[in-house]
Design a protein around this motif. Structure first.
Motif, PDB file in Angstrom:
ATOM      1  N   SER A  86      -6.775  -2.107   2.815  1.00 61.30           N
ATOM      2  CA  SER A  86      -7.338  -1.123   1.880  1.00 61.30           C
ATOM      3  C   SER A  86      -6.458   0.107   1.693  1.00 61.30           C
ATOM      4  O   SER A  86      -6.802   0.993   0.927  1.00 61.30           O
ATOM      5  CB  SER A  86      -8.725  -0.699   2.351  1.00 61.30           C
ATOM      6  N   GLY A  87      -5.337   0.180   2.436  1.00 59.52           N
ATOM      7  CA  GLY A  87      -4.420   1.306   2.250  1.00 59.52           C
ATOM      8  C   GLY A  87      -4.527   2.391   3.302  1.00 59.52           C
ATOM      9  O   GLY A  87      -4.027   3.494   3.094  1.00 59.52           O
ATOM     10  N   LYS A  88      -5.144   2.115   4.440  1.00 58.21           N
ATOM     11  CA  LYS A  88      -5.293   3.132   5.496  1.00 58.21           C
ATOM     12  C   LYS A  88      -3.942   3.685   5.940  1.00 58.21           C
ATOM     13  O   LYS A  88      -3.760   4.899   6.010  1.00 58.21           O
ATOM     14  CB  LYS A  88      -6.001   2.553   6.729  1.00 58.21           C
TER      15      LYS A  88
ATOM     16  N   GLU B 177       1.111   9.092   3.679  1.00 54.53           N
ATOM     17  CA  GLU B 177       1.220  10.071   2.587  1.00 54.53           C
ATOM     18  C   GLU B 177       0.589  11.406   2.970  1.00 54.53           C
ATOM     19  O   GLU B 177       1.081  12.467   2.588  1.00 54.53           O
ATOM     20  CB  GLU B 177       0.589   9.517   1.316  1.00 54.53           C
ATOM     21  N   ARG B 178      -0.487  11.351   3.735  1.00 60.63           N
ATOM     22  CA  ARG B 178      -1.132  12.591   4.171  1.00 60.63           C
ATOM     23  C   ARG B 178      -0.201  13.389   5.076  1.00 60.63           C
ATOM     24  O   ARG B 178      -0.073  14.611   4.943  1.00 60.63           O
ATOM     25  CB  ARG B 178      -2.438  12.309   4.907  1.00 60.63           C
TER      26      ARG B 178
ATOM     27  N   MET C  63      -8.890  14.404  10.719  1.00 53.89           N
ATOM     28  CA  MET C  63      -9.436  13.437   9.783  1.00 53.89           C
ATOM     29  C   MET C  63      -9.316  12.051  10.394  1.00 53.89           C
ATOM     30  O   MET C  63      -8.324  11.734  11.042  1.00 53.89           O
ATOM     31  CB  MET C  63      -8.668  13.466   8.474  1.00 53.89           C
ATOM     32  N   MET C  64     -10.350  11.229  10.197  1.00 58.20           N
ATOM     33  CA  MET C  64     -10.308   9.844  10.629  1.00 58.20           C
ATOM     34  C   MET C  64     -10.354   8.974   9.385  1.00 58.20           C
ATOM     35  O   MET C  64     -11.196   9.164   8.524  1.00 58.20           O
ATOM     36  CB  MET C  64     -11.494   9.501  11.535  1.00 58.20           C
ATOM     37  N   VAL C  65      -9.406   8.042   9.301  1.00 51.74           N
ATOM     38  CA  VAL C  65      -9.382   7.102   8.184  1.00 51.74           C
ATOM     39  C   VAL C  65     -10.000   5.806   8.685  1.00 51.74           C
ATOM     40  O   VAL C  65      -9.495   5.192   9.619  1.00 51.74           O
ATOM     41  CB  VAL C  65      -7.933   6.859   7.686  1.00 51.74           C
TER      42      VAL C  65
ATOM     43  N   GLN D   5      -9.040   8.107  -1.593  1.00 53.41           N
ATOM     44  CA  GLN D   5      -7.715   8.144  -0.972  1.00 53.41           C
ATOM     45  C   GLN D   5      -7.016   9.468  -1.268  1.00 53.41           C
ATOM     46  O   GLN D   5      -6.389  10.051  -0.394  1.00 53.41           O
ATOM     47  CB  GLN D   5      -6.869   6.967  -1.458  1.00 53.41           C
ATOM     48  N   LYS D   6      -7.164   9.961  -2.510  1.00 56.15           N
ATOM     49  CA  LYS D   6      -6.553  11.249  -2.866  1.00 56.15           C
ATOM     50  C   LYS D   6      -7.154  12.382  -2.037  1.00 56.15           C
ATOM     51  O   LYS D   6      -6.430  13.267  -1.573  1.00 56.15           O
ATOM     52  CB  LYS D   6      -6.743  11.535  -4.363  1.00 56.15           C
ATOM     53  N   ARG D   7      -8.478  12.340  -1.844  1.00 54.51           N
ATOM     54  CA  ARG D   7      -9.140  13.369  -1.014  1.00 54.51           C
ATOM     55  C   ARG D   7      -8.627  13.296   0.425  1.00 54.51           C
ATOM     56  O   ARG D   7      -8.390  14.326   1.057  1.00 54.51           O
ATOM     57  CB  ARG D   7     -10.657  13.188  -1.038  1.00 54.51           C
ATOM     58  N   ALA D   8      -8.467  12.093   0.942  1.00 49.88           N
ATOM     59  CA  ALA D   8      -7.980  11.929   2.318  1.00 49.88           C
ATOM     60  C   ALA D   8      -6.560  12.470   2.459  1.00 49.88           C
ATOM     61  O   ALA D   8      -6.240  13.135   3.444  1.00 49.88           O
ATOM     62  CB  ALA D   8      -8.036  10.462   2.726  1.00 49.88           C
ATOM     63  N   ILE D   9      -5.717  12.209   1.494  1.00 49.43           N
ATOM     64  CA  ILE D   9      -4.334  12.680   1.543  1.00 49.43           C
ATOM     65  C   ILE D   9      -4.276  14.206   1.511  1.00 49.43           C
ATOM     66  O   ILE D   9      -3.498  14.825   2.240  1.00 49.43           O
ATOM     67  CB  ILE D   9      -3.504  12.073   0.385  1.00 49.43           C
TER      68      ILE D   9
END
Length: 167
Positions: free
Chosen positions: A26-28, A34-35, A18-20, A7-11
């Motif tokens: 799960s916090g998508k 946040e991103r 980027m695709m989540v 999640q930190k890497r995605a943010i």
């Protein structure tokens, strides 16, 4: 909320789109919110250049509301929308299209039904002929295939070409 390493890497991901993709709960949405905040506040990226696309209006609305709440804003130039809504907005802006000059599914089906009854006779009554025809027309249009190089799988080629031209 505490974030795991993924999640930190995605943010913090900034090198392109980027695709989540993750399971329910799960916090998508939180990660995406946040991103966006990270990109605008920490990285100086213009909110007007951010497009967030999701599948449903409800999800787009919820994401926008959560983003505004997270950032303490009332309005934001970040665009939140569905695939259909975003592409419709592009057609409106780029080509001046409106609901008046974009066919609805019902109008499309009605036109195809008329054409098939006129040009394909008994074929029009078989199964989901109109649906199959619509798919083939979409393939031809979407791939910019020349009609003389397309061979229909749902009706004789000449009938397909006549229906396509009429449509």
């Amino acid at each position: 909320m505490k974030r795991n390493p993924s999640q930190k890497r995605a943010i913090a991901h900034l090198s392109g789109p980027m695709m989540v993709l993750a399971g329910p709960g799960s916090g998508k949405t939180s990660v995406t919110v946040e991103r966006i905040a990270y990109m605008t506040k920490e990285c100086g990226i213009s909110p007007a250049s951010i497009l967030v696309v999701t599948f449903s209006r409800a999800a787009a609305k919820e994401m926008k509301e959560r983003f505004l709440k997270f950032t303490g804003q009332e309005h934001s130039p970040v665009t939140f929308g569905t695939f259909h809504g975003v592409f419709y907005a592009i057609l409106k802006q780029a080509y001046g299209f409106t609901a008046a000059n974009i066919l609805s599914e019902e109008e499309k089906n009605s036109i195809l039904k008329e054409l098939t009854l006129e040009l394909a006779g008994e074929l029009a009554e078989e199964g989901d002929f109109t649906g199959e025809l619509a798919k083939e027309i979409s393939v031809v249009k979407g791939n910019r295939i020349s009609l003389e190089h397309y061979y229909s799988s749902c009706c004789p080629d000449e009938v397909f070409r006549q229906i396509y031209q009429g449509y």
